[in-house]
Design a protein around this motif. Structure first.
Motif, PDB file in Angstrom:
ATOM      1  N   GLU A 244     -25.887  21.261  -7.902  1.00  0.00           N
ATOM      2  CA  GLU A 244     -25.260  21.469  -6.399  1.00  0.00           C
ATOM      3  C   GLU A 244     -26.282  22.285  -5.573  1.00  0.00           C
ATOM      4  OE1 GLU A 244     -22.932  19.365  -5.180  1.00  0.00           O
ATOM      5  OE2 GLU A 244     -23.063  18.347  -7.004  1.00  0.00           O
ATOM      6  N   GLY A 245     -27.120  23.077  -6.034  1.00  0.00           N
ATOM      7  CA  GLY A 245     -27.807  24.055  -5.344  1.00  0.00           C
ATOM      8  C   GLY A 245     -27.211  25.203  -4.737  1.00  0.00           C
ATOM      9  N   ILE A 246     -26.134  25.556  -5.282  1.00  0.00           N
ATOM     10  CA  ILE A 246     -25.297  26.706  -4.963  1.00  0.00           C
ATOM     11  C   ILE A 246     -25.942  28.049  -4.987  1.00  0.00           C
ATOM     12  CG2 ILE A 246     -23.057  27.840  -5.068  1.00  0.00           C
ATOM     13  CD1 ILE A 246     -21.860  25.013  -5.823  1.00  0.00           C
ATOM     14  N   ALA A 247     -26.055  28.759  -4.122  1.00  0.00           N
ATOM     15  CA  ALA A 247     -26.873  30.082  -4.056  1.00  0.00           C
ATOM     16  C   ALA A 247     -26.284  31.172  -4.761  1.00  0.00           C
ATOM     17  CB  ALA A 247     -27.063  30.650  -2.579  1.00  0.00           C
ATOM     18  N   LYS A 248     -27.046  31.712  -5.224  1.00  0.00           N
ATOM     19  CA  LYS A 248     -26.589  32.917  -6.527  1.00  0.00           C
ATOM     20  C   LYS A 248     -25.669  33.904  -5.634  1.00  0.00           C
ATOM     21  CE  LYS A 248     -29.330  32.345 -10.455  1.00  0.00           C
ATOM     22  NZ  LYS A 248     -30.151  33.023 -11.570  1.00  0.00           N
ATOM     23  N   THR A 249     -25.928  33.921  -4.252  1.00  0.00           N
ATOM     24  CA  THR A 249     -25.154  35.056  -3.439  1.00  0.00           C
ATOM     25  C   THR A 249     -23.979  34.195  -2.953  1.00  0.00           C
ATOM     26  OG1 THR A 249     -26.493  34.170  -1.435  1.00  0.00           O
ATOM     27  CG2 THR A 249     -27.179  36.121  -2.800  1.00  0.00           C
ATOM     28  N   ALA A 250     -23.537  33.029  -3.277  1.00  0.00           N
ATOM     29  CA  ALA A 250     -22.499  32.604  -2.644  1.00  0.00           C
ATOM     30  C   ALA A 250     -21.072  32.816  -3.535  1.00  0.00           C
ATOM     31  CB  ALA A 250     -22.453  30.896  -2.714  1.00  0.00           C
ATOM     32  N   LYS A 251     -20.163  32.823  -2.636  1.00  0.00           N
ATOM     33  CA  LYS A 251     -18.722  33.373  -3.396  1.00  0.00           C
ATOM     34  C   LYS A 251     -18.145  32.298  -4.005  1.00  0.00           C
ATOM     35  CE  LYS A 251     -14.546  36.022  -2.017  1.00  0.00           C
ATOM     36  NZ  LYS A 251     -13.896  36.771  -1.438  1.00  0.00           N
ATOM     37  N   ILE A 252     -18.061  32.469  -5.357  1.00  0.00           N
ATOM     38  CA  ILE A 252     -17.501  31.555  -6.384  1.00  0.00           C
ATOM     39  C   ILE A 252     -16.369  31.910  -6.917  1.00  0.00           C
ATOM     40  CG2 ILE A 252     -18.182  30.321  -8.426  1.00  0.00           C
ATOM     41  CD1 ILE A 252     -21.410  30.785  -7.317  1.00  0.00           C
ATOM     42  N   VAL A 253     -15.329  31.121  -7.165  1.00  0.00           N
ATOM     43  CA  VAL A 253     -14.142  31.682  -7.765  1.00  0.00           C
ATOM     44  C   VAL A 253     -14.018  30.340  -8.796  1.00  0.00           C
ATOM     45  CG1 VAL A 253     -11.379  32.073  -7.714  1.00  0.00           C
ATOM     46  CG2 VAL A 253     -13.223  32.779  -5.860  1.00  0.00           C
ATOM     47  N   ILE A 254     -13.867  31.136 -10.216  1.00  0.00           N
ATOM     48  CA  ILE A 254     -13.631  30.360 -11.643  1.00  0.00           C
ATOM     49  C   ILE A 254     -12.172  30.368 -11.539  1.00  0.00           C
ATOM     50  CG2 ILE A 254     -14.083  29.838 -13.922  1.00  0.00           C
ATOM     51  CD1 ILE A 254     -16.510  29.638 -11.467  1.00  0.00           C
ATOM     52  N   ILE A 255     -11.468  29.314 -11.927  1.00  0.00           N
ATOM     53  CA  ILE A 255      -9.760  28.976 -12.063  1.00  0.00           C
ATOM     54  C   ILE A 255      -9.649  28.454 -13.389  1.00  0.00           C
ATOM     55  CG2 ILE A 255      -7.987  28.334 -10.874  1.00  0.00           C
ATOM     56  CD1 ILE A 255      -9.625  28.132  -8.280  1.00  0.00           C
ATOM     57  N   CYS A 256      -8.571  29.196 -14.058  1.00  0.00           N
ATOM     58  CA  CYS A 256      -8.354  28.281 -15.335  1.00  0.00           C
ATOM     59  C   CYS A 256      -6.693  28.702 -15.204  1.00  0.00           C
ATOM     60  CB  CYS A 256      -9.043  29.028 -16.551  1.00  0.00           C
ATOM     61  SG  CYS A 256      -8.727  30.831 -16.892  1.00  0.00           S
ATOM     62  N   TYR A 257      -6.187  28.339 -16.842  1.00  0.00           N
ATOM     63  CA  TYR A 257      -4.811  28.425 -16.804  1.00  0.00           C
ATOM     64  C   TYR A 257      -4.313  30.122 -16.504  1.00  0.00           C
ATOM     65  CZ  TYR A 257      -5.162  23.882 -18.732  1.00  0.00           C
ATOM     66  OH  TYR A 257      -5.481  22.483 -18.961  1.00  0.00           O
ATOM     67  N   THR A 258      -4.914  30.933 -17.238  1.00  0.00           N
ATOM     68  CA  THR A 258      -4.410  32.219 -17.367  1.00  0.00           C
ATOM     69  C   THR A 258      -5.527  33.294 -16.788  1.00  0.00           C
ATOM     70  OG1 THR A 258      -5.278  32.393 -19.654  1.00  0.00           O
ATOM     71  CG2 THR A 258      -3.221  31.517 -19.223  1.00  0.00           C
ATOM     72  N   GLY A 259      -6.797  33.227 -16.691  1.00  0.00           N
ATOM     73  CA  GLY A 259      -7.507  33.699 -16.286  1.00  0.00           C
ATOM     74  C   GLY A 259      -8.665  34.275 -17.239  1.00  0.00           C
ATOM     75  N   GLN A 260      -8.276  33.890 -18.554  1.00  0.00           N
ATOM     76  CA  GLN A 260      -9.205  34.442 -19.681  1.00  0.00           C
ATOM     77  C   GLN A 260     -10.406  33.287 -19.944  1.00  0.00           C
ATOM     78  OE1 GLN A 260      -6.103  35.575 -22.959  1.00  0.00           O
ATOM     79  NE2 GLN A 260      -4.787  34.196 -21.882  1.00  0.00           N
ATOM     80  N   THR A 261     -10.171  32.295 -20.105  1.00  0.00           N
ATOM     81  CA  THR A 261     -11.434  31.315 -19.925  1.00  0.00           C
ATOM     82  C   THR A 261     -12.508  31.405 -18.790  1.00  0.00           C
ATOM     83  OG1 THR A 261     -10.315  29.664 -21.303  1.00  0.00           O
ATOM     84  CG2 THR A 261     -12.391  28.835 -20.403  1.00  0.00           C
ATOM     85  N   ALA A 262     -11.640  31.771 -17.491  1.00  0.00           N
ATOM     86  CA  ALA A 262     -12.352  31.954 -16.257  1.00  0.00           C
ATOM     87  C   ALA A 262     -13.106  33.325 -16.543  1.00  0.00           C
ATOM     88  CB  ALA A 262     -11.489  32.008 -15.240  1.00  0.00           C
TER      89      ALA A 262
END
Length: 331
Positions: free
Chosen positions: A112-130
Motif C-alpha cells: 500500500e506504500g504506507i510511509a514508515k512515519t505514518a500513524k499505524i494502529v494494530i488491533i487484535c482481541y486482547t492487545g497481545q498478538t497486536a
C-alpha cells in the motif's frame, strides 16, 4: 643453454609456489560469525532501521482505545489494521479498519506504500498478538506504529469477553518469594541465514518470524505451571515488583528497558531451553518475545500475564470494566 635451463627451473618453482599458496588458501577456513550477536549489536545501534535500541528505550508502544477514538473524531490520519479472523472482523470492527492477517501486515504496508512515519494502529482481541506485530514493525523502522491496549476488548462491551473470561487467581498460592539468580552468560543462538551484515540478517529473520506467526510465540499459564522446570522463565517487571508480588516458580527478574542488552543480561538467556516471558498483561511480553525470536531464541509470551495468575493480588496493571469503552463499531 644454461639460461634456458635456469628459466625452466624458475618457472617450475613459481608454479609450485603458486599451487602451494592456492592449496593453503583452500584449506584455510572462512571466518565465521555469530549471526545472532551481529544482529543484536546492529539492532542496539543507531544504524538499526529505527535508529535506536528500541527494546531498551521505547518498548512497548501501546495506545489506548480512547486515544484512537479521539484521533478518529479529530480526523487525524490513522491506519487501523485489525488482525483478527475475517469471521470476527465481520461481526464487528472499527469503521475504516482494514482486516489483514497478522503474518501479512508487513507485506500489506509495503504494497500500500504506507510511509514508515505514518500513524499505524494494530488491533487484535486482547492487545497481545497486536503487541507482537507492532514490535516487529517498530524494529523495522515504523516509528509511529502502536498496538491498541487490551485490543477490541476495550472498544465496546460486545468484544470484552476475551479479557473478562481470562483473568484468574488460580496460581496465586504457587507464586514464590525467594529471588532466583540468572543463569551464567554464554553464547547467543546459532542462526544460519548465510548473511553477514546486520541489515541482511535482520531482513531474513524478520521474514522468518512473520512466517512463524504468533502461535509459535505464545504459551498458556497452565503449560508453564504443569512443569515450570522445563522452562527458563523471565519475570519482566521492575525489581521492586518482583519482590512485592513474588514470581512464577523459578522465574528470574529482568528489568524492562535495561536488562535485554548484549552488554547487560541478554547473553544469560539459554539457547537450549524454551524461554517464557511474562509481564502484567501479556502485552509487553509479546513485544519482547518478538525481539527474542528475531535473535533466534525459542521464546514464548505467557498469555494474559499476571492478570491470568494473581489477578486479585494486583494493585494496578489490571483488566477491569473501567477499561471498556462504549464506542461505535460497524459490521
Amino acid at each position: 643453454m644454461k639460461n634456458t635451463k635456469f628459466l625452466w627451473y624458475f618457472i617450475l618453482f613459481a608454479l609450485m609456489f603458486t599451487t602451494s599458496c592456492s592449496k593453503d588458501d583452500e584449506d584455510t577456513p572462512a571466518p565465521t560469525i555469530n549471526e545472532s550477536e551481529v544482529l543484536a549489536t546492529f539492532l542496539e545501534s543507531t544504524n538499526s532501521p529505527l535508529g535506536k535500541d528500541y527494546v531498551n528505550s521505547d518498548m512497548p508502544s501501546i495506545i489506548s482505545a480512547e486515544a484512537v477514538h479521539n484521533d478518529i473524531v479529530a480526523g487525524t490520519e490513522i491506519y487501523m489494521i485489525d488482525i483478527r479472523s475475517d469471521v470476527d472482523f465481520a461481526l464487528g470492527h472499527i469503521e475504516n479498519a482494514e482486516n489483514v492477517a497478522a503474518g501479512s501486515v508487513m507485506t500489506y504496508l509495503e504494497t500500500e506504500g504506507i510511509a514508515k512515519t505514518a500513524k499505524i494502529v494494530i488491533i487484535c482481541y486482547t492487545g497481545q498478538t497486536a503487541g507482537w506485530v507492532t514490535s516487529l514493525l517498530r524494529i523495522s523502522g515504523y516509528s509511529n506504529a502502536f498496538s491498541m491496549s487490551w485490543g477490541m476488548s476495550s472498544w465496546n462491551p460486545f468484544f470484552s469477553g476475551k479479557w473478562s473470561s481470562n483473568v484468574s487467581n488460580m496460581y496465586a498460592t504457587q507464586f514464590e518469594d525467594a529471588a532466583v539468580a540468572k543463569g551464567p552468560a554464554g553464547n547467543m543462538p546459532t542462526l544460519s541465514t548465510g548473511k553477514t551484515t546486520g541489515q541482511e540478517i535482520f531482513d531474513a529473520r524478520l521474514a522468518a518470524v512473520f512466517t512463524e506467526g504468533f502461535n509459535e510465540a505464545k504459551i498458556t499459564n497452565a503449560a508453564v505451571f504443569d512443569n515450570p522446570a522445563n522452562f527458563y522463565v523471565i519475570n519482566y517487571w521492575a525489581e521492586a515488583d518482583y519482590t512485592q508480588y513474588g514470581h512464577v516458580p523459578g522465574a528470574m527478574q529482568y528489568t524492562p528497558k535495561e536488562s535485554i542488552k548484549t552488554t547487560v543480561d541478554l547473553k544469560t538467556l539459554p539457547t537450549d531451553k524454551t524461554i517464557v516471558v511474562y509481564c502484567w498483561t501479556g502485552q509487553t511480553s509479546a513485544y519482547l518475545t518478538a525481539y527474542l525470536r528475531l535473535l533466534g531464541y525459542n521464546a514464548k509470551s505467557l498469555l494474559f500475564g499476571a492478570n491470568g495468575m494473581i489477578y486479585d493480588e494486583l494493585a494496578g496493571h489490571k483488566w477491569s470494566d473501567a477499561n471498556i469503552m462504549e464506542y461505535d463499531y460497524v459490521n
